[in-house]
Write an enzyme that holds these catalytic residues in place. Structure first.
Site, short mmCIF file in Angstrom:
data_model
loop_
_atom_site.label_atom_id
_atom_site.label_comp_id
_atom_site.label_asym_id
_atom_site.label_seq_id
_atom_site.Cartn_x
_atom_site.Cartn_y
_atom_site.Cartn_z
N HIS A 124 0.84 -1.19 0.00
CA HIS A 124 0.00 0.00 0.00
C HIS A 124 0.88 1.25 0.00
CE1 HIS A 124 -3.83 -2.10 1.71
NE2 HIS A 124 -3.39 -2.66 0.60
N GLU A 156 0.88 3.89 1.89
CA GLU A 156 1.37 4.28 3.21
C GLU A 156 2.56 3.42 3.63
OE1 GLU A 156 -3.19 3.84 3.74
OE2 GLU A 156 -1.69 3.20 2.31
N CYS A 193 -5.94 1.15 5.71
CA CYS A 193 -6.45 -0.14 6.20
C CYS A 193 -5.85 -0.39 7.58
CB CYS A 193 -6.06 -1.25 5.22
SG CYS A 193 -4.29 -1.66 5.24
N CYS A 230 -1.93 -0.89 7.56
CA CYS A 230 -1.20 0.37 7.44
C CYS A 230 -1.36 1.22 8.70
CB CYS A 230 -1.66 1.14 6.21
SG CYS A 230 -1.09 0.38 4.67
#
Length: 146
Positions: free
Chosen positions: A70, A72, A98, A101
């Site tokens: 992801h 992040e 999410c 993260c």
């Protein structure tokens, strides 16, 4: 405290994160992230495969491959390879984080998260709030030219 000046800065960084998301090779969803500390961008990331892997995020059935990182996570792990640290910084991300993260955000010392799109799952946002991280939803489309 969310002043008018801070809101304008937040919107600008979110728009920059959106542009950064365009670097993603993912077809289903492109996400961008910036880590900002003392008005300096200290890291950036977008969703994609790990370094050295093919730049294909989805399999033949258009399902995201399990090893795609992801935005992040990419921004935070990039900090680990630099001389910067994220203590007290702000993460700008185009989509709400999410839960995986969110755990990285908490551990990295980021104190504010500003995101531009709601995601169907809210467990990441709830975890950030539980960790006393300031979480702000700001959709740049609803605040044109600020």
């Amino acid at each position: 405290m969310h002043t008018d000046k801070q809101k304008k800065l937040d919107l600008r960084y979110l728009r920059m994160a959106r542009i950064w998301a365009e670097n993603s090779y993912c077809q289903r969803r492109q996400v961008g992230a910036l880590v900002v500390k003392d008005k300096m961008i200290i890291s950036d990331g977008y969703n994609g495969t790990p370094s050295g892997f093919e730049n294909v995020c989805e399999d033949d059935s258009n399902v995201t491959k399990p090893y795609v990182l992801h935005a992040e996570a990419n921004a935070i792990t990039k900090l680990a390879r630099s001389s910067n640290n994220s203590d007290g910084s702000t993460l700008y991300v185009t989509s709400s984080p999410c839960i995986e993260c969110a755990k990285l955000i908490i551990q990295s010392g980021i104190k504010r998260v500003v995101y531009g799109e709601q995601y169907r799952l809210t467990d990441g946002i709830e975890l950030l709030k539980r960790a006393n991280i300031e979480v702000i939803y700001l959709n740049p489309d609803e605040h044109e030219h600020q």
